[in-house]
Design a protein around this motif. Structure first.
Motif, short mmCIF file in Angstrom:
data_model
loop_
_atom_site.label_atom_id
_atom_site.label_comp_id
_atom_site.label_asym_id
_atom_site.label_seq_id
_atom_site.Cartn_x
_atom_site.Cartn_y
_atom_site.Cartn_z
N ASN A 79 -43.47 1.04 42.13
CA ASN A 79 -44.54 1.05 43.12
C ASN A 79 -45.09 -0.35 43.37
O ASN A 79 -46.29 -0.59 43.21
N TRP A 80 -44.21 -1.28 43.75
CA TRP A 80 -44.67 -2.63 44.05
C TRP A 80 -45.11 -2.70 45.51
O TRP A 80 -44.34 -2.38 46.41
N HIS A 81 -46.34 -3.12 45.73
CA HIS A 81 -46.89 -3.15 47.08
C HIS A 81 -46.51 -4.43 47.81
O HIS A 81 -46.76 -5.53 47.33
N GLY A 82 -45.88 -4.28 48.98
CA GLY A 82 -45.63 -5.42 49.85
C GLY A 82 -44.49 -6.32 49.45
O GLY A 82 -44.33 -7.39 50.03
N VAL A 83 -43.69 -5.90 48.48
CA VAL A 83 -42.59 -6.76 48.04
C VAL A 83 -41.37 -5.90 47.70
O VAL A 83 -41.51 -4.79 47.20
N SER A 84 -40.20 -6.41 47.99
CA SER A 84 -38.95 -5.76 47.57
C SER A 84 -38.14 -6.77 46.77
O SER A 84 -38.19 -7.98 47.03
N ASN A 136 -45.37 1.01 35.57
CA ASN A 136 -46.69 0.38 35.56
C ASN A 136 -46.61 -1.16 35.55
O ASN A 136 -47.40 -1.84 34.90
N SER A 137 -45.64 -1.69 36.30
CA SER A 137 -45.46 -3.14 36.39
C SER A 137 -46.08 -3.72 37.65
O SER A 137 -45.92 -4.91 37.94
N ARG A 138 -46.80 -2.90 38.40
CA ARG A 138 -47.29 -3.32 39.72
C ARG A 138 -48.25 -4.51 39.65
O ARG A 138 -48.15 -5.44 40.44
N LEU A 139 -49.19 -4.47 38.71
CA LEU A 139 -50.17 -5.55 38.61
C LEU A 139 -49.49 -6.88 38.30
O LEU A 139 -49.80 -7.91 38.91
N TYR A 140 -48.54 -6.85 37.38
CA TYR A 140 -47.81 -8.07 37.04
C TYR A 140 -47.00 -8.57 38.24
O TYR A 140 -47.05 -9.77 38.57
N ALA A 141 -46.28 -7.66 38.89
CA ALA A 141 -45.44 -8.07 40.02
C ALA A 141 -46.29 -8.65 41.15
O ALA A 141 -45.95 -9.69 41.73
N GLU A 142 -47.41 -7.99 41.47
CA GLU A 142 -48.26 -8.49 42.56
C GLU A 142 -48.88 -9.84 42.20
O GLU A 142 -49.08 -10.68 43.07
N THR A 143 -49.20 -10.05 40.93
CA THR A 143 -49.73 -11.34 40.50
C THR A 143 -48.69 -12.45 40.71
O THR A 143 -49.00 -13.54 41.20
N MET A 144 -47.45 -12.15 40.35
CA MET A 144 -46.37 -13.13 40.54
C MET A 144 -46.12 -13.40 42.03
O MET A 144 -45.94 -14.55 42.44
N ILE A 145 -46.13 -12.34 42.84
CA ILE A 145 -45.87 -12.50 44.26
C ILE A 145 -47.01 -13.26 44.93
O ILE A 145 -46.80 -14.06 45.85
N ASN A 146 -48.24 -13.04 44.47
CA ASN A 146 -49.36 -13.79 45.03
C ASN A 146 -49.21 -15.27 44.73
O ASN A 146 -49.42 -16.13 45.60
N ALA A 147 -48.85 -15.60 43.48
CA ALA A 147 -48.63 -17.00 43.12
C ALA A 147 -47.49 -17.60 43.94
O ALA A 147 -47.58 -18.75 44.40
N LEU A 148 -46.44 -16.83 44.15
CA LEU A 148 -45.32 -17.28 44.97
C LEU A 148 -45.76 -17.52 46.40
O LEU A 148 -45.39 -18.54 47.02
N SER A 149 -46.55 -16.61 46.96
CA SER A 149 -47.00 -16.75 48.35
C SER A 149 -47.84 -18.01 48.53
O SER A 149 -47.67 -18.75 49.52
N VAL A 150 -48.76 -18.26 47.61
CA VAL A 150 -49.59 -19.47 47.70
C VAL A 150 -48.71 -20.72 47.62
O VAL A 150 -48.90 -21.68 48.38
N LEU A 175 -53.09 -5.48 41.84
CA LEU A 175 -53.90 -6.67 42.09
C LEU A 175 -54.66 -6.52 43.39
O LEU A 175 -55.84 -6.90 43.49
N THR A 176 -54.02 -5.93 44.40
CA THR A 176 -54.66 -5.74 45.69
C THR A 176 -55.90 -4.85 45.58
O THR A 176 -56.95 -5.15 46.16
N GLU A 177 -55.80 -3.76 44.82
CA GLU A 177 -56.95 -2.86 44.71
C GLU A 177 -58.07 -3.48 43.88
O GLU A 177 -59.25 -3.28 44.18
N LEU A 178 -57.74 -4.26 42.86
CA LEU A 178 -58.78 -4.93 42.07
C LEU A 178 -59.51 -5.96 42.92
O LEU A 178 -60.74 -6.08 42.87
#
Length: 297
Positions: free
Chosen positions: A31-36, A160-174, A216-219
Motif C-alpha cells: 500500500n505505497w501511496h503515489g509511488v510504484s 506495513n512498509s508504507r511510512l518508510y517508503a513514503e519517507t524515502m520517496i519524499n527525500a528523493l522528490s526533494v 507519511l502523508t496522513e501524519l
C-alpha cells in the motif's frame, strides 16, 4: 525504434509488462501511496518508446561496475548511453523514452505520481508548476541508495512498509527538485520542531494506530504540512525519524503486551503492526537487547 509517437501508458503494471521477463520485486501488492517500484533483471532487449501521463519515471541501474551500452531516445533526442551500476535515467511525466541495450542487466524502475512529487515540499503545489527535466544516464549516489533501500524493504518486510517508503520517496522528490528541475526550491529552515499544539496530536495519533499501515502523508496532513517539512520538524522534536519512532512505539507496546501474558508472540506482532514474528524479533533484539522469548523467561 521506428515508431514516431510514444505509446501512452496509463497503468503502472503496463510499464513492467514491456519487458520479456517478469519483475523480481514490485510494490503492486503493498500500500505505497503515489509511488510504484519494480526491480528486474532483463536480457539484451529493445523496448518501444513510451510515455506516462501520471508519473515521473526514474530508472536506477544496479548491475555493478560492468558497462552496458544502450541506444536511448529520450524527449526526442538520441544518445548512446554507457550505463554502469549507480547510474540513473530520469523520464518526466508525458516524456517519451525508448531504449535498446546490448547485454543482460538488473535495474529498478521507480514511478512517482506527479501530484505527489509536486507536493513533497508544498502541500498546495500544482503538478503543472513543478517541471522535472529529462536526463540520460548519469551517476547519482543518493538516488542509487534510496533505490536499494526500497528494494531492501520489499525483500525483507513489505507489510506495513508504507511510512518508510513514503519517507524515502519524499527525500528523493526533494533531491530531484533541487538538482534536476527547472527551478530549485527554496527550503525554509525551522529550529524548534513541531509546535506544542501539533506535537501531542501526532504522537497520540501514532499510538492509537500502531496496528495500521501508517502513512507519511496522513501524519503530515494531521498538522497541515507538506511531508518534507513534517519529516524535518518531527525529527527535530524527537531526534529520530517518524518511521524510527513508530518502530520504537511498536516494540514498547509489544513488550507491555507480552508481559501481560496470555498472548502469543505471533499475535503480539500482528497487534502492534509488525509484518510477522520474525520482524518483531529483529527490532525487539535491536532496541531492547533481548528477544521476545527472553523477556518472558
Amino acid at each position: 525504434m521506428p515508431q514516431e509517437k510514444p505509446l501512452v501508458l496509463t497503468e503502472e503494471c503496463k510499464v513492467l509488462q514491456l519487458y520479456p521477463r517478469p519483475p523480481i520485486l514490485t510494490s503492486l501488492d503493498v500500500n505505497w501511496h503515489g509511488v510504484s517500484f519494480g526491480y528486474m533483471c532483463q536480457p539484451a532487449y529493445e523496448v518501444p518508446e513510451v510515455s506516462t501521463p501520471r508519473w515521473h519515471s526514474i530508472a536506477i541501474f544496479t548491475h555493478g561496475n560492468r558497462i552496458i551500452h544502450a541506444d536511448r531516445k529520450l524527449d526526442g533526442r538520441f544518445h548512446r548511453d554507457a550505463v554502469a551500476g549507480g547510474d540513473i535515467v530520469i523520464t518526466p511525466v508525458n516524456t517519451g523514452q525508448g531504449a535498446a541495450w546490448e547485454d543482460e542487466g538488473d535495474f529498478i524502475i521507480l514511478g512517482i505520481e506527479a501530484d505527489v512529487f509536486a507536493r513533497a515540499i508544498d502541500e498546495a503545489a500544482d503538478a503543472k508548476d513543478v517541471e522535472l527535466l529529462p536526463h540520460f544516464a548519469t551517476p547519482d549516489p543518493l538516488i542509487y541508495q534510496i533505490g536499494l533501500a526500497l528494494k531492501g524493504v520489499l525483500e525483507n518486510n513489505p507489510t506495513n512498509s508504507r511510512l518508510y517508503a513514503e519517507t524515502m520517496i519524499n527525500a528523493l522528490s526533494v533531491h530531484l527538485m533541487q538538482h534536476y528541475s527547472t527551478r530549485k526550491p527554496i527550503l525554509q529552515q525551522y529550529k524548534d520542531g513541531l509546535s506544542k499544539y501539533n506535537f501531542p496530536k501526532v504522537i497520540d495519533y501514532i499510538n492509537a494506530n500502531l496496528d495500521h499501515d501508517l502513512s507519511l502523508t496522513e501524519l503530515a496532513a494531521l498538522v497541515q504540512m507538506s511531508p518534507h517539512y513534517f519529516s524535518h520538524l518531527f525529527k527535530q522534536s524527537m531526534g529520530i525519524s517518524a518511521h524510527q519512532y513508530v518502530i520504537r512505539c511498536r516494540v514498547e507496546r509489544a513488550k507491555n503486551l507480552l508481559l501481560q501474558g496470555n498472548v502469543s508472540i505471533a499475535e503480539v506482532a500482528y497487534k502492534v503492526g509488525f509484518a510477522n514474528q520474525s520482524h518483531l524479533n529483529r527490532h525487539f533484539k535491536r532496541l531492547l537487547g533481548v528477544t521476545p522469548k527472553q523477556i518472558l523467561s
